[in-house]
Each structure stands twice: as C-alpha cells, then as structure tokens.
Motif scaffolding. Structure first.
Motif, mmCIF file in Angstrom:
data_model
loop_
_atom_site.group_PDB
_atom_site.id
_atom_site.type_symbol
_atom_site.label_atom_id
_atom_site.label_comp_id
_atom_site.label_asym_id
_atom_site.label_seq_id
_atom_site.Cartn_x
_atom_site.Cartn_y
_atom_site.Cartn_z
ATOM 1 N N UNK A 219 5.686 56.532 19.339
ATOM 2 C CA UNK A 219 5.529 55.816 18.084
ATOM 3 C C UNK A 219 5.464 57.054 17.055
ATOM 4 N N UNK A 220 6.371 56.826 16.007
ATOM 5 C CA UNK A 220 6.503 57.704 15.053
ATOM 6 C C UNK A 220 5.520 57.153 13.911
ATOM 7 N N UNK A 221 4.884 58.768 13.618
ATOM 8 C CA UNK A 221 3.858 58.400 12.670
ATOM 9 C C UNK A 221 4.413 59.313 11.184
ATOM 10 N N UNK A 222 4.386 58.501 10.044
ATOM 11 C CA UNK A 222 4.779 58.976 8.498
ATOM 12 C C UNK A 222 3.628 59.297 7.857
ATOM 13 N N UNK A 223 3.081 60.536 7.304
ATOM 14 C CA UNK A 223 2.021 60.767 6.773
ATOM 15 C C UNK A 223 2.200 60.128 5.329
ATOM 16 N N UNK A 224 1.053 59.762 4.764
ATOM 17 C CA UNK A 224 1.063 59.020 3.329
ATOM 18 C C UNK A 224 1.337 60.078 2.280
ATOM 19 N N UNK A 225 1.145 61.238 2.308
ATOM 20 C CA UNK A 225 1.430 62.075 1.421
ATOM 21 C C UNK A 225 2.004 63.234 2.049
ATOM 22 N N UNK A 226 2.804 63.936 1.366
ATOM 23 C CA UNK A 226 3.598 65.071 1.711
ATOM 24 C C UNK A 226 2.609 66.186 2.109
ATOM 25 N N UNK A 227 3.019 67.240 3.087
ATOM 26 C CA UNK A 227 2.248 68.135 3.597
ATOM 27 C C UNK A 227 2.738 69.401 2.939
ATOM 28 N N UNK A 228 2.120 70.598 3.331
ATOM 29 C CA UNK A 228 2.114 71.901 2.807
ATOM 30 C C UNK A 228 3.072 72.531 3.968
ATOM 31 N N UNK A 229 4.395 72.645 3.552
ATOM 32 C CA UNK A 229 5.357 73.184 4.679
ATOM 33 C C UNK A 229 5.069 74.427 5.089
ATOM 34 N N UNK A 230 4.409 75.365 4.604
ATOM 35 C CA UNK A 230 3.956 76.746 4.907
ATOM 36 C C UNK A 230 2.567 76.817 5.480
ATOM 37 N N UNK A 231 2.011 75.772 5.813
ATOM 38 C CA UNK A 231 0.751 75.582 6.555
ATOM 39 C C UNK A 231 0.791 76.202 7.897
ATOM 40 N N UNK A 232 -0.077 76.767 8.603
ATOM 41 C CA UNK A 232 -0.047 77.338 9.725
ATOM 42 C C UNK A 232 -0.359 76.206 10.839
ATOM 43 N N UNK A 233 -0.990 75.160 10.369
ATOM 44 C CA UNK A 233 -1.366 74.180 11.327
ATOM 45 C C UNK A 233 -0.399 72.909 11.180
ATOM 46 N N UNK A 234 0.283 72.482 12.059
ATOM 47 C CA UNK A 234 1.354 71.189 11.779
ATOM 48 C C UNK A 234 0.497 70.234 11.519
ATOM 49 N N UNK A 235 -0.747 69.739 11.458
ATOM 50 C CA UNK A 235 -1.352 68.545 11.140
ATOM 51 C C UNK A 235 -1.346 68.707 9.514
ATOM 52 N N UNK A 279 -7.421 64.451 16.863
ATOM 53 C CA UNK A 279 -7.235 65.623 15.990
ATOM 54 C C UNK A 279 -7.207 65.139 14.622
ATOM 55 N N UNK A 280 -6.229 63.848 14.653
ATOM 56 C CA UNK A 280 -6.059 63.588 13.039
ATOM 57 C C UNK A 280 -6.641 62.268 12.874
ATOM 58 N N UNK A 281 -7.578 61.638 13.431
ATOM 59 C CA UNK A 281 -8.237 60.563 13.157
ATOM 60 C C UNK A 281 -9.084 60.458 11.932
ATOM 61 N N UNK A 282 -9.493 61.589 11.765
ATOM 62 C CA UNK A 282 -10.416 61.694 10.148
ATOM 63 C C UNK A 282 -9.576 62.511 9.243
ATOM 64 N N UNK A 283 -8.429 62.750 9.414
ATOM 65 C CA UNK A 283 -7.513 63.345 8.344
ATOM 66 C C UNK A 283 -6.948 62.262 7.430
ATOM 67 N N UNK A 284 -7.205 62.399 6.153
ATOM 68 C CA UNK A 284 -6.856 61.189 5.207
ATOM 69 C C UNK A 284 -5.466 60.871 5.220
ATOM 70 N N UNK A 285 -4.612 62.127 5.347
ATOM 71 C CA UNK A 285 -3.023 61.951 5.394
ATOM 72 C C UNK A 285 -2.797 61.032 6.544
ATOM 73 N N UNK A 286 -3.260 61.156 7.692
ATOM 74 C CA UNK A 286 -2.518 60.747 9.076
ATOM 75 C C UNK A 286 -3.463 59.389 9.238
ATOM 76 N N UNK A 287 -4.603 59.056 8.764
ATOM 77 C CA UNK A 287 -5.407 57.826 8.615
ATOM 78 C C UNK A 287 -4.786 56.537 8.124
#
Length: 589
Positions: A219-235, A279-287
């Motif tokens: 399945x493809x997940x699309x985050x609800x808000x944009x991420x920081x492209x330069x963040x070191x963690x893909x999450x 890993x993303x279960x509690x991350x608001x962007x991914x929840x």
C-alpha cells in the motif's frame, strides 16, 4: 461339497466331456455358466465431445496468451484483434453462469465512476490486452529476481523480505526519474520499463504490480503534511512511503530516497533490516496519512478473475484484485491489509490511487502530435538499420547512350552521377539504400526487462552498438564486372540520430545488466565510460547514482562520496537521494 475327478489315463474322452459339462452346470448354478458379463464397448460420445471442446478452448486460450507475451506484441500492433479473440473465447468457452459474474457493490464503491464502467463491462478491451502483457512480463521478471536472490544466498532459499528488497533495488535502479519540468508523451508502465525513464510514481506503480505477481500485498502512504526534505530520517523527510506486507509484518520503503526505512538508531548505509509500521504509528504526519491501493484499473474487472482461473501453470500471472469483497471468494485486499496494519489506518480510510487510471487513460488517448512524439521516443529501439548489399551497375546506365562509345572513366562518372541522383530523389525513405529497422535493440531490451541477464545479453548489446556506429554507406560502382569506383553516401540525419541515441542506451543498459549479474567492477567501468562518451546524455545523473551504489556495495566509501558530491546538485532529479546517502556516508567516516 467336494468334487473329485479321476486323472487316470484310462479315462475315456467321452467321460472327460461329461465331467466338464457337469462342472459347467455346477458353476452356472452359483455364478452362471457364461461367467461375468463382458464390459460394454459402447463409446460415450457425449463425454468425448465435451473433452474435445475443453481441449479446443484450452488451445485457444494458450494461443491468445502467447500473442500477449511481450516479445509477440512487440512485432504486431493488432491489439483490437486480440481483444476480439478474447471475447470470442469468453463466449464459447466460459459458461453463461460464470460470464454473469458482476462487479460487487463493495468493490464498485471504492472505484471512480470511469473505472466502475470499465471494470464492470463483460468484454475485454485493448487496455486489458496491455495490462495482461504487463502482468506476464512482471511475472517473469519477479521469478528471475527471486531465483537470483536465492543464488546470492549460496543456493539456499532466501527469505521473502530479502527478495522484496532485491526487487525494490531493481526498480529503483532501472527506473530513473526525469528532470523536473520535462514534458513527455504519456506512457503506460510497459513503455516506462522499456525506456528506463519515468517518475517516482512510476516506481511505486511498478513495485506494487510486481509484488502482486508474487502474491505480496502493498500500500502507498501519503503523509498528511509535507516533510522536511533535508531531515536525516526518512520518516521525517518523506511525503510518500510504500508499505509491503511480508509474513504479516508491514515493512516501510522510501521510493524517493530508494531505500528501506531504517529503524531508530540504524546508521547503516544500505538498510537490510527495514523498520515496520510501528515506527510511524505515533507520528502525527503518518497516523493521519492516506493509504492508497495501487493497481492498474483492469485488475478490478471480474473478467480478469475468469481469465486468471483458466490460465495454465506455465502462463500463470496474477490478473485480478478483490478489493472489498463480494465478487469472488478471494479474501478482500482491504481485509488482508487491515489484518496486518492493525488499527493505525481504519479499513474505511483505504482509497484507490488514481495515478494508474490517469496514466493508462492518457496513454490510450494520444493526439496526433503525441503519436508522432511517441514514435520518435521509441524509434531508437528500432536500431540498428540493416540493409542488403546494394546492387548497382548496368541499371544506372542511360539506355539512350551507346556505352561502348564511352571511355571507362566516362562510364564510371556517369554511373556515379546517376547513383547520386537516385539517392537525392529517394532521400531518407529508401529502404534499399539506407536499410530497414531491424528492431534488434527492442528484442534485446524486452528480454532484459523480463529478467534475462545471461552474459549473451551483454554480447548482443555490444553487437547492436557496433552496428549502430555506422554513419555512412560506401557503394562500389562496377564497370564490366570490376569494382573501379566508389561513392560515399552519408546516412540521413534521422537515421544517424536514432542510432546515436541507441549507442548511449546500449552502453547504459549494459551497465544495468552487469549490476544485475553482480559484476560490480565492470558496471562501474561502463557507467564512467557512459559519462565520458555522452556528457550530455539522458542517463548522466542515473549513471552517477548507480555508480555510487556500486561503490557502496564494494565498501569503497571514498569513491562513493566523490561521485555523490557531483550528483548532489539541483539539476539531478534524485538530489534528495544523493544527499541522504552522502550525509550517511560522511557521518560514517
């Protein structure tokens, strides 16, 4: 009861006959003198007729599947004819009861109105033919990659997770994103694979369709808000993540950075132990992300289920996807996903991704100008142009002139002038002079994207490359059977540009074969050679990214950093991937 007969040689023949008659009567009393009834020799014509019909139907279907194999469809374009024959097979070989199978309300509710109409009809279409071809191709590709992964594991059975990671790296390596702002004619998945150029969306689409051929859900997940492209963690950096279900565990992959998502604290350059959705279960962007089901619109049609059921093992491919249930007895995809993903994303939050629908529709409705652009885009695959030896001589002579009155030099000059005039008249349209497209590059490329990686493939690319280097034709002009003159005719610019493009493609695709074969050193040499010979080529940045991956595989950190610094520029469509790798490599020094 005991029966006794004398064996004395004095017993008369008449007595023996009476004894046999008595014995027969005794057996007739218990079982009948004539013994058991002979089996009937009457032929069940009804049964034989049914078997003949079944054999004929099987033969028809096998023939149709053969016509939809990628290499067969490359040489003929009568997709309408194949679709009509599929419909004829359906009418004559599938029962009326089965043909009445319809799209369920639950499945229809997840589809757009246009996909509902297309999936709900009973007749096969040209788009279906393209889809079946793609499924057959991806089935062969994944079977080959699974075997390669097992071979790299010392011949032992590798895990499905290892195989999935091999597939993900293959897709990332072989589908290079186009530069931003590039306008290209709409393409289906097959053409994206042939050219090796597409988008991140194309990577996701191909990855999901290939996984389906191995009965693996994603399945493809699309985050609800944009991420920081330069963040070191893909999450924190990614806007898109692909979730792959392997043995009821949901693993995360980043299609933009071309990596499995690392677990917390995992600083490895190549992530071999991916994080799962916890890993993303509690991350608001991914929840609050939207989960999208990825498939070609034809996959939801009940007619694909009927066809899939009747395909023989050697042609097996997964054609049908049961979305929410109600059409077939297959466990619905949303239930399977829900069982693995838990309560993070409710079942009613699943949607069908519209990108395959849009691209399929656009590719099937090209304007006249787009058709011309499509032809030019695919034209290098016609290479090399091949011709028979050109026969000239008396045919060039002017019949109104007595040739015997001319000197040999005059006859030669006249023939050369006549040949030049013929060339100027026919221009680039003369197959006799400039040759016909051999399509050898198309055949070889199809074998490559279908998973063939034999060393013979590299030799084929080299032969095609050598033949495509020709820029002119030398024609010898005979006088009285002797070759005494020669004219040099440059190839038309159209043919030269086509073959020039093929030169770069063959070299780059050779490096992809070498990487697939794990011949990393040779691949690095080919990739560098590509950039030296074609500094403005379409695959310059992809060659850098793949060279960096090859250095990383060899644990040559310094060389990987050097090439990634060249790739970490705005002009590179994969700058985010280059920067992510570079950051991790420099941190590991």
């Amino acid at each position: 009861m005991r029966i006794s007969f004398s064996n004395s040689p004095k017993t008369s023949s008449g007595g023996r006959i009476l004894q046999l008659l008595a014995l027969c009567c005794i057996f007739e009393f218990f079982a009948g003198c004539n013994g058991p009834e002979a089996p009937s020799t009457t032929v069940d014509t009804s049964k034989n007729a049914k078997q003949n019909v079944a054999d004929e139907c099987r033969h028809k279907l096998n023939s149709l599947i053969g016509r939809m194999q990628p290499e067969a469809m490359a040489t003929q374009t009568r997709k309408e004819s194949i679709a009509n024959n599929l419909n004829s097979w359906m009418t004559s070989c599938v029962s009326a009861e089965d043909r009445s199978l319809t799209l369920s309300e639950a499945n229809a509710a997840m589809l757009s109105a246009s996909v509902q109409r297309a999936a709900g009809q009973s007749r096969f279409t040209e788009s279906d033919v393209n889809y079946i071809r793609d499924c057959l191709l991806l089935s062969r590709l994944t079977e080959s990659l699974w075997k390669q992964t097992d071979a790299q594991s010392g011949g032992q059975m590798s895990s499905d997770l290892d195989r999935v990671q091999q597939l993900f790296q293959h897709v990332t390596r072989n589908i290079s994103p186009l530069p931003s702002g590039t306008k290209r004619v709409p393409l289906g998945l097959h053409e994206v694979m042939l050219t090796g150029k597409g988008s991140v969306d194309d990577r996701v689409w191909m990855f999901a369709e290939a996984l389906r051929q191995r009965q693996l859900d994603s399945i493809l997940l699309k985050a609800s808000t944009p991420g920081d492209p330069l963040a070191s963690n893909p999450v924190d950096a990614a806007d898109l993540l692909v979730v792959v279900i392997v043995d009821q565990v949901s693993y995360l992959f980043d299609p933009v950075r071309g990596t499995a998502v690392p677990k917390e604290g995992d600083s490895s350059i190549v992530v071999t132990d991916p994080a799962d959705v916890s890993l993303i279960a509690e991350n608001e962007r991914w929840k609050t992300a939207t989960p999208f089901i990825v498939a070609n619109p034809s996959a939801y049609a009940p007619r694909m289920f009927l066809l899939q059921q009747r395909m023989e093992a050697q042609d097996a491919a997964t054609l049908y996807e049961e979305l929410a249930g109600g059409t077939s007895e297959i466990q619905p995809l949303v239930e399977r996903l829900s069982a693995s993903l838990g309560a993070i994303w409710p079942t009613d939050s699943f949607k069908v991704w519209d990108v395959p629908e849009q691209q399929t529709a656009a590719a099937a409705a090209l304007s006249e100008q787009q058709k011309e652009e499509y032809t030019l885009l695919m034209r290098p695959l016609d290479s090399p142009f091949e011709r028979e030896s050109i026969s000239v001589g008396n045919a060039l002579d002017d019949s109104g002139i007595n040739q015997e009155e001319l000197t040999e030099e005059e006859r030669m000059q006249r023939r050369i002038i006549a040949l030049e005039e013929r060339w100027s008249r026919v221009g680039a349209s003369s197959d006799e002079l400039f040759g016909k497209p051999s399509k050898r590059l198309l055949d070889t490329r199809l074998a490559q994207i279908s998973g063939t990686s034999d060393v013979d493939m590299i030799q084929k690319f080299q032969h095609i490359r050598h033949a495509s280097m020709q820029t002119e034709i030398q024609v010898e002009v005979p006088i009285d059977g002797k070759q005494v003159g020669r004219i040099v005719i440059p190839l038309p610019q159209l043919i030269k540009s086509v073959q020039q493009s093929a030169l770069g493609d063959t070299l780059y695709w050779t490096s992809m074969l070498q990487l697939t074969r794990n011949d990393v050193g040779a691949a690095i040499a080919s990739l560098r050679n590509y950039r030296l010979q074609y500094p403005e080529g379409a695959s310059v940045f992809p060659s850098m990214m793949n060279e960096a991956a090859a250095h990383i595989a060899l644990k040559n950190t310094a060389a990987a950093i050097e090439v990634l610094r060249q790739a970490d520029v705005e002009q590179n469509p994969e700058q985010l991937r280059a920067h992510w790798w570079l950051t991790r490599l420099e941190a590991a020094k």
